[in-house]
Design an enzyme around this catalytic site. Structure first.
Site, PDB file in Angstrom:
ATOM      1  N   LYS A  41       0.846  -1.204   0.000  1.00 22.25           N
ATOM      2  CA  LYS A  41       0.000   0.000   0.000  1.00 22.25           C
ATOM      3  C   LYS A  41       0.882   1.256   0.000  1.00 22.25           C
ATOM      4  CE  LYS A  41      -0.337  -0.364   5.027  1.00 22.25           C
ATOM      5  NZ  LYS A  41      -1.067  -1.086   6.075  1.00 22.25           N
ATOM      6  N   TYR A 266      16.112  30.488   6.235  1.00 26.32           N
ATOM      7  CA  TYR A 266      14.941  31.178   6.789  1.00 26.32           C
ATOM      8  C   TYR A 266      15.012  31.278   8.313  1.00 26.32           C
ATOM      9  CZ  TYR A 266      12.565  30.615   2.288  1.00 26.32           C
ATOM     10  OH  TYR A 266      12.219  30.674   0.976  1.00 26.32           O
TER      11      TYR A 266
END
Ligand SMILES: *Cc1c(COP(=O)(O)O)cnc(C)c1O
Length: 378
Positions: A41, A266
């Site tokens: 999955k 940042y």
């Protein structure tokens, strides 16, 4: 080494030989007649469902498990022919897709099973289903108290083939006692179905953690196991015998010599303390699968040495410190983010407050998967 699908030197290298050896270790934990349902999955936990399923088929794995119908259809349309179970719910208006692509659904109540069988019968087909029993996962499945009655009723539906019944462990890695209670409860149900002569082909309970931590899950009355994580080589417990199959890799695209008091990235969370420091820029960021929680905490590997991530991880870039005098490290040098002995996926997950499952699932679509195997390396 990165794929022609991408023009940026960032890629996830998936070692098929490692997957092969992990499957071997899983098999060693199981009785010889145990079949493996390979859980693929979420694009095989980020490793690429089609390629992994092809390889698992080659390794003699006889069933595959997915979460959604779309995942099953993707495998079928790419030539996978072995049985596929879709563990997540399928809505009645999608039953025709189950038939068209020959995918086995999971059922956990009589009315749903009846509607399913009627749809199949209309086309002259017989549904093969797995019935989920809830012995303590608290999610899907027939509640334990009704389980036997419900199984019996489902088995009496005209044309219904019960290919298997199963239950699922919520904490096979951490709560052995509760897992044993689930195991005993489920074995009791299996015995009752046999006593009532209900025709059921397969019985399964174990996920990866169950296979490695709970005794009696890969032996009679069980004849199947459902590993996912272990195939890919990750573990939620210490001292794993498995090897990580994915390495997230990139190459240095820039090296800057920075001066005291200058800041990186940042929010300016990293300030140069020494007179000079060399900072390498990597073209990989949180949009590729390195969470911002790795900022100023993690390490990468360059030429077999660990270097710290400095400053905030950006969407497309991550910076690392090469120290005051980088020893023969040049632009273009290969960098391993995770998946090796310095930074396992498990350790990376821990630093980021994630679980290993999330780390590989988070490696995003723009990162090409590159498959390596012994033959390629000559
Ligand atoms: C995801 C899943 C598995 C595999 O679990 P792992 O911990 O990855 O081994 C097995 N069974 C079911 C029902 C699942 O949803």
């Amino acid at each position: 080494m990165y794929s022609s699908k991408s023009h940026r030197p960032t890629w996830a290298e998936i070692n098929i030989d490692v997957i092969r050896s992990n499957v071997k270790k899983i098999k060693e934990k199981c009785d010889p007649d145990i079949q493996i349902i390979g859980i693929v999955k979420a694009d095989a936990y980020g490793h690429g469902a089609v390629q992994i399923s092809q390889e698992l088929t080659r390794l003699g794995i006889t069933y595959l498990g997915v979460a959604t119908l779309d995942e099953g259809i993707e495998l079928r349309t790419n030539g996978i022919t072995i049985p596929i179970i879709v563990f997540g719910p399928v809505e009645p208006n999608e039953f025709s897709k189950l038939m068209e692509f020959n995918i086995y659904p999971v059922v956990s109540n009589y009315n749903y099973a009846k509607e399913l069988a009627e749809n199949y019968r209309y086309r002259g087909l017989f549904p093969k289903v797995h019935i989920e029993i809830d012995t303590g996962m608290g999610r899907l499945g027939v509640p334990f108290d009704n389980a036997l009655l419900e199984i019996e009723q489902i088995s009496n539906i005209n044309g219904m083939i019960i290919d298997g019944i199963f239950t699922h462990f919520p904490s096979a890695d951490s709560d052995i006692e509760f897992s044993k209670f689930q195991l005993d409860s489920f074995i009791h149900i299996i015995e009752e179905t046999k006593r009532l002569d209900i025709k059921i082909k397969n019985f399964h309970i174990a996920n990866s953690a169950g296979i490695f931590n709970i005794e009696g899950v890969a032996t009679a009355p069980f004849n199947m196991v459902r590993p996912g994580l272990a195939i890919y080589g990750y573990s939620t417990t210490k001292n794993s015998e498995l090897t990580n199959s994915m390495q997230l890799k990139t190459k240095i695209i820039e090296i800057r010599k920075m001066k005291k008091d200058e800041t990186v990235s940042y929010l300016r969370t990293y300030k140069i303390q020494k007179d000079k420091e060399y900072i390498a820029v990597l073209p990989v960021g949180y949009a590729d699968g390195i969470p911002t929680t790795y900022s100023n905490k993690g390490y990468v590997t360059i030429k077999n040495k660990a270097y710290p991530v400095v400053g905030r991880v950006c969407m497309d870039y991550t910076m690392v410190s090469l120290g005051e005098s980088p020893e023969d490290i040049k632009i273009g040098e290969e960098v391993i983010i995770f998946g090796n002995e310095f930074m396992s996926v498990e350790k990376f997950a821990k630093i980021c407050s994630l679980i290993p499952y999330e780390v590989t699932c988070n490696v995003s679509k723009r990162v090409p998967r590159v498959y390596i195997r012994k033959e390629d390396r000559g």
